[in-house]
Design an enzyme around this catalytic site. Structure first.
Site, PDB file in Angstrom:
ATOM      1  N   GLU A 110      11.304  -8.519  -4.520  1.00 52.57           N
ATOM      2  CA  GLU A 110      11.779  -7.297  -3.850  1.00 52.57           C
ATOM      3  C   GLU A 110      13.262  -7.415  -3.535  1.00 52.57           C
ATOM      4  OE1 GLU A 110       7.596  -6.025  -1.638  1.00 52.57           O
ATOM      5  OE2 GLU A 110       9.037  -7.211  -0.536  1.00 52.57           O
TER       6      GLU A 110
ATOM      7  N   ASP B 202      10.615   1.198  -1.496  1.00 54.99           N
ATOM      8  CA  ASP B 202       9.650   0.168  -1.083  1.00 54.99           C
ATOM      9  C   ASP B 202       9.296   0.354   0.393  1.00 54.99           C
ATOM     10  OD1 ASP B 202       8.050  -2.095  -1.075  1.00 54.99           O
ATOM     11  OD2 ASP B 202       9.680  -3.522  -1.395  1.00 54.99           O
TER      12      ASP B 202
ATOM     13  N   SER C  89       0.818  -1.213   0.000  1.00 58.59           N
ATOM     14  CA  SER C  89       0.000   0.000   0.000  1.00 58.59           C
ATOM     15  C   SER C  89       0.856   1.269   0.000  1.00 58.59           C
ATOM     16  CB  SER C  89      -0.953  -0.011   1.199  1.00 58.59           C
ATOM     17  OG  SER C  89      -0.230  -0.141   2.403  1.00 58.59           O
TER      18      SER C  89
ATOM     19  N   GLY D 116       3.168  -8.578   1.802  1.00 58.91           N
ATOM     20  CA  GLY D 116       2.438  -8.514   0.534  1.00 58.91           C
ATOM     21  C   GLY D 116       2.860  -9.598  -0.449  1.00 58.91           C
TER      22      GLY D 116
HETATM   23  O1  LIG Z   1       7.112  -6.332   1.780  1.00 58.08           O
HETATM   24  C1  LIG Z   1       6.099  -5.896   1.299  1.00 58.08           C
HETATM   25  C2  LIG Z   1       5.336  -6.623   0.268  1.00 58.08           C
HETATM   26  O2  LIG Z   1       5.854  -7.902   0.034  1.00 58.08           O
HETATM   27  C3  LIG Z   1       5.579  -4.559   1.726  1.00 58.08           C
HETATM   28  O3  LIG Z   1       6.583  -3.623   1.577  1.00 58.08           O
HETATM   29  C4  LIG Z   1       5.179  -4.638   3.166  1.00 58.08           C
HETATM   30  O4  LIG Z   1       4.246  -5.705   3.331  1.00 58.08           O
HETATM   31  C5  LIG Z   1       4.561  -3.321   3.654  1.00 58.08           C
HETATM   32  O5  LIG Z   1       3.326  -3.145   3.055  1.00 58.08           O
HETATM   33  P1  LIG Z   1       2.447  -1.838   3.280  1.00 58.08           P
HETATM   34  O6  LIG Z   1       3.147  -0.719   2.612  1.00 58.08           O
HETATM   35  O7  LIG Z   1       1.131  -2.196   2.637  1.00 58.08           O
HETATM   36  O8  LIG Z   1       2.313  -1.636   4.774  1.00 58.08           O
END
Ligand SMILES: O=C(CO)[C@H](O)[C@H](O)COP(=O)(O)O
Length: 225
Positions: A103, A81, A30, A97
């Site tokens: 990543e 990220d 997100s 996610g």
């Molecule tokens: O590692 C990730 C996806 O694999 C995201 O960076 C992590 O889950 C954070 O997500 P968000 O920005 O929705 O809090």
């Protein structure tokens, strides 16, 4: 401020780290989505992007932002990220996610890693967020037993509303390990990387963040390493 407003604030601040004329690595989640929406406004300034998931690629393309295959690219100026947790040394847990492997790959060829996170993600010790591990499907139960032996409580991630294992963009399965207190992030990353059948672990410690833009009620704070 709401958590989404904090995420939006750090996404906007991350635009300051975009390098003109270069390829930008783009994360998943997100917070990364807020960043993609901000990037759309300056897309003419960059050469393009490399995406860390199919979902991110689709959102970038929806904005008309060029997405390159990593095999077409020699280097990436910066990777931007989110994170599920980040500690004071810049080590992170990622993969909530489900995109941890791509990543990690995109981050590994990027000159710097800028983490964008709301203030709730900063922790003293990593591990309250269950640690995601991506595995080759046939090795799922074998890896599960070895992760349990490390002292955590592993759980196979399932497709929402089913008992079927969740399948990643890479065709892998995910095991989320709860109950770990990660006092040696680099050591645990190496240990889990050494388990046969593991594709990647969502500990980003050997290669952590270079900068963290942290969204707080007092504004965006910058941590750097
Ligand atoms: O590692 C990730 C996806 O694999 C995201 O960076 C992590 O889950 C954070 O997500 P968000 O920005 O929705 O809090």
């Amino acid at each position: 401020m709401t958590q989404d407003e904090l995420k939006q604030a750090v996404a906007r601040a991350a635009i300051g780290y975009v390098v003109d004329g270069e390829i930008i690595g783009v994360g998943t989640g997100s917070t990364a989505n807020f960043f993609i929406d901000e990037l759309a406004a300056i897309k003419h300034r960059i050469k393009g992007t490399v995406a860390s998931s199919e979902a991110t690629a689709a959102r970038l393309q929806g904005h008309g932002i060029p997405v390159f295959d990593l095999n077409e690219v020699d280097s990436i100026a910066v990777y931007i990220d989110g994170a599920d947790e980040i500690d004071a040394s810049g080590a992170m847990i990622k993969g909530g996610g489900a995109a941890l492997t791509r990543e990690k790959i995109v981050a590994s060829v990027s000159k710097s890693f800028v983490c964008i996170a709301d203030g709730s993600k900063l922790v003293g010790t990593l591990g309250k967020f269950a640690l995601p591990v991506e595995v080759i499907p046939m090795a799922r139960n074998a890896v599960f037993r070895q992760l349990a032996a490390l002292g955590g409580q592993p759980k196979v991630r399932v497709k929402p509303g089913t008992d079927e294992p969740f399948v990643t963009d890479n065709g892998g399965h995910l095991i989320d390990v709860a109950g770990l207190s990660i006092t040696d992030p680099v050591g645990l990353e190496n240990t889990i990387n050494g388990i046969t059948g593991v594709i990647a672990v969502g500990l980003f410690a050997a290669r952590g963040a270079n900068v963290c833009l942290l969204g707080t009620a007092e504004g965006v704070k910058t941590l750097s390493w």
